[in-house]
Motif scaffolding. Structure first.
Motif, mmCIF file in Angstrom:
data_model
loop_
_atom_site.group_PDB
_atom_site.id
_atom_site.type_symbol
_atom_site.label_atom_id
_atom_site.label_comp_id
_atom_site.label_asym_id
_atom_site.label_seq_id
_atom_site.Cartn_x
_atom_site.Cartn_y
_atom_site.Cartn_z
ATOM 1 N N SER A 106 0.812 -1.232 -0.081
ATOM 2 C CA SER A 106 -0.038 -0.021 -0.037
ATOM 3 C C SER A 106 0.797 1.232 -0.122
ATOM 4 O O SER A 106 0.566 2.144 -0.554
ATOM 5 C CB SER A 106 -0.939 0.019 1.080
ATOM 6 N N ALA A 107 2.073 1.251 0.867
ATOM 7 C CA ALA A 107 2.889 2.145 0.621
ATOM 8 C C ALA A 107 3.451 2.394 -0.711
ATOM 9 O O ALA A 107 3.735 3.616 -1.196
ATOM 10 C CB ALA A 107 4.254 2.201 1.795
ATOM 11 N N GLY A 108 3.937 1.474 -1.189
ATOM 12 C CA GLY A 108 4.596 1.542 -2.618
ATOM 13 C C GLY A 108 3.198 2.044 -3.647
ATOM 14 O O GLY A 108 3.701 3.065 -4.591
ATOM 15 N N CYS A 109 1.786 1.576 -3.545
ATOM 16 C CA CYS A 109 1.211 2.289 -4.152
ATOM 17 C C CYS A 109 0.697 3.615 -4.116
ATOM 18 O O CYS A 109 0.705 4.198 -4.903
ATOM 19 C CB CYS A 109 -0.231 1.370 -3.940
ATOM 20 N N ALA A 110 0.930 3.930 -2.742
ATOM 21 C CA ALA A 110 0.907 5.665 -2.588
ATOM 22 C C ALA A 110 1.948 6.389 -3.100
ATOM 23 O O ALA A 110 1.743 7.503 -3.274
ATOM 24 C CB ALA A 110 1.124 5.726 -1.035
ATOM 25 N N ILE A 111 3.000 5.678 -3.937
ATOM 26 C CA ILE A 111 3.995 6.391 -4.438
ATOM 27 C C ILE A 111 3.684 6.487 -5.971
ATOM 28 O O ILE A 111 3.833 7.263 -6.724
ATOM 29 C CB ILE A 111 5.643 5.919 -4.259
ATOM 30 N N CYS A 112 3.404 5.138 -6.295
ATOM 31 C CA CYS A 112 2.851 5.042 -7.805
ATOM 32 C C CYS A 112 1.852 5.791 -8.084
ATOM 33 O O CYS A 112 1.800 6.284 -9.244
ATOM 34 C CB CYS A 112 2.550 3.381 -8.008
ATOM 35 N N ASP A 113 0.743 5.954 -7.591
ATOM 36 C CA ASP A 113 -0.601 6.397 -8.012
ATOM 37 C C ASP A 113 -0.317 7.899 -8.148
ATOM 38 O O ASP A 113 -0.769 8.650 -9.259
ATOM 39 C CB ASP A 113 -1.716 6.266 -6.793
ATOM 40 N N PRO A 114 0.518 8.806 -7.240
ATOM 41 C CA PRO A 114 0.735 10.117 -7.839
ATOM 42 C C PRO A 114 1.528 10.577 -9.076
ATOM 43 O O PRO A 114 1.263 11.374 -9.731
ATOM 44 C CB PRO A 114 1.186 10.715 -6.722
ATOM 45 N N ILE A 115 2.460 9.370 -9.271
ATOM 46 C CA ILE A 115 2.990 9.443 -10.598
ATOM 47 C C ILE A 115 2.048 9.244 -11.786
ATOM 48 O O ILE A 115 2.225 9.908 -13.002
ATOM 49 C CB ILE A 115 4.306 8.464 -10.700
ATOM 50 N N LEU A 116 1.201 8.409 -11.643
ATOM 51 C CA LEU A 116 0.385 8.057 -12.593
ATOM 52 C C LEU A 116 -0.589 9.416 -12.854
ATOM 53 O O LEU A 116 -0.973 9.741 -13.879
ATOM 54 C CB LEU A 116 -0.468 7.057 -12.337
ATOM 55 N N ALA A 117 -1.106 9.994 -11.755
ATOM 56 C CA ALA A 117 -1.769 11.144 -11.800
ATOM 57 C C ALA A 117 -1.349 12.320 -12.630
ATOM 58 O O ALA A 117 -1.941 12.968 -13.134
ATOM 59 C CB ALA A 117 -2.146 11.690 -10.246
ATOM 60 N N LEU A 118 0.021 12.607 -12.293
ATOM 61 C CA LEU A 118 0.871 13.490 -13.071
ATOM 62 C C LEU A 118 0.671 13.232 -14.315
ATOM 63 O O LEU A 118 0.411 14.221 -15.294
ATOM 64 C CB LEU A 118 2.231 13.740 -12.443
ATOM 65 N N TRP A 119 0.960 11.932 -14.907
ATOM 66 C CA TRP A 119 0.730 11.552 -16.113
ATOM 67 C C TRP A 119 -0.684 11.924 -16.978
ATOM 68 O O TRP A 119 -0.723 12.372 -17.989
ATOM 69 C CB TRP A 119 1.544 10.087 -16.388
ATOM 70 N N LEU A 120 -1.564 11.583 -15.867
ATOM 71 C CA LEU A 120 -2.780 11.737 -16.514
ATOM 72 C C LEU A 120 -3.386 13.032 -16.360
ATOM 73 O O LEU A 120 -4.240 13.571 -17.318
ATOM 74 C CB LEU A 120 -4.060 10.829 -15.680
ATOM 75 N N PHE A 121 -2.759 13.868 -15.608
ATOM 76 C CA PHE A 121 -2.844 15.484 -15.572
ATOM 77 C C PHE A 121 -2.568 16.210 -17.069
ATOM 78 O O PHE A 121 -2.896 17.014 -17.387
ATOM 79 C CB PHE A 121 -2.455 16.222 -14.387
ATOM 80 N N MET A 122 -1.367 15.563 -17.364
ATOM 81 C CA MET A 122 -0.715 16.004 -18.835
ATOM 82 C C MET A 122 -1.753 15.363 -19.888
ATOM 83 O O MET A 122 -1.158 15.666 -20.948
ATOM 84 C CB MET A 122 0.708 15.435 -18.815
ATOM 85 N N GLY A 123 -2.613 14.652 -19.626
ATOM 86 C CA GLY A 123 -3.385 14.300 -20.884
ATOM 87 C C GLY A 123 -2.960 12.615 -21.297
ATOM 88 O O GLY A 123 -2.978 12.375 -22.416
ATOM 89 N N ALA A 124 -2.111 12.167 -20.356
ATOM 90 C CA ALA A 124 -1.801 10.651 -20.823
ATOM 91 C C ALA A 124 -1.074 10.666 -21.901
ATOM 92 O O ALA A 124 -1.273 9.813 -22.833
ATOM 93 C CB ALA A 124 -2.835 9.740 -20.610
ATOM 94 N N PRO A 125 -0.109 11.443 -22.163
ATOM 95 C CA PRO A 125 0.750 11.298 -23.559
ATOM 96 C C PRO A 125 1.438 10.151 -23.809
ATOM 97 O O PRO A 125 2.029 9.547 -22.667
ATOM 98 C CB PRO A 125 1.642 12.690 -23.615
ATOM 99 N N SER A 126 1.595 9.692 -25.016
ATOM 100 C CA SER A 126 2.529 8.607 -25.231
ATOM 101 C C SER A 126 3.978 9.073 -24.772
ATOM 102 O O SER A 126 4.311 10.040 -25.381
ATOM 103 C CB SER A 126 2.459 8.194 -26.632
ATOM 104 N N VAL A 127 4.569 8.173 -24.100
ATOM 105 C CA VAL A 127 6.020 7.997 -23.653
ATOM 106 C C VAL A 127 7.010 8.266 -24.834
ATOM 107 O O VAL A 127 7.845 8.926 -24.920
ATOM 108 C CB VAL A 127 6.480 7.302 -22.218
ATOM 109 N N PHE A 128 6.567 7.585 -25.787
ATOM 110 C CA PHE A 128 7.242 7.307 -27.065
ATOM 111 C C PHE A 128 7.438 8.721 -27.867
ATOM 112 O O PHE A 128 8.566 9.285 -28.152
ATOM 113 C CB PHE A 128 6.890 6.248 -27.891
#
Length: 137
Positions: A106-128
């Motif tokens: 759960s602590a790991g998830c608490a780190i992973c989730d905000p990173i995903l949130a940041l990506w989604l706030f950016m509109g989930a652009p293709s990293v490629f």
């Protein structure tokens, strides 16, 4: 008793977030947004273990609403991951871990989730596409 949290848990969470973004970068729009909305809806039920009692149920309701709104606007999906982060922290401190055989999950998830949130706030652009634009300058 607070569960152990290690550097490896943090590194693993960042790697998982990176893999998630890479995998979903392979999915074309609008399917990328639709699938992410479905994942947010499902994330609302991940903690329905009863450990926090009735406090578990608002997450499901909130996440379904955010998933529905997220079908048209990525920002709602990002907010969903931030809401989920609150439950990650509560479960790390007071409840059962999201992955039963991994006490610090759960602590790991608490780190992973905000990173995903940041990506989604950016509109989930293709990293490629993102990296190809950066290297072509």
């Amino acid at each position: 008793m607070v569960k152990e949290f290690t550097l490896m848990t943090a590194i693993g969470a960042v790697v998982i977030a990176g893999l998630y973004m890479v995998i979903f970068s392979l999915v074309k729009e609008p399917n990328r947004q639709i699938i992410n909305a479905l994942i947010i809806a499902g994330a609302g039920a991940t903690y329905w273990s009863g450990v926090l009692g009735y406090y578990e149920f608002p997450l499901g309701i909130i996440m379904i609403y955010l998933a529905f709104k997220g079908l048209k606007d990525y920002r709602f999906l990002a907010i969903g991951w931030l809401v989920h982060t609150v439950y990650d922290i509560l479960h790390h401190l007071y409840g059962n871990p999201i992955v039963p055989m991994s006490p610090s999950s759960s602590a790991g998830c608490a780190i992973c989730d905000p990173i995903l949130a940041l990506w989604l706030f950016m509109g989930a652009p293709s990293v490629f596409e993102w990296f190809s634009k950066r290297t072509s300058h």
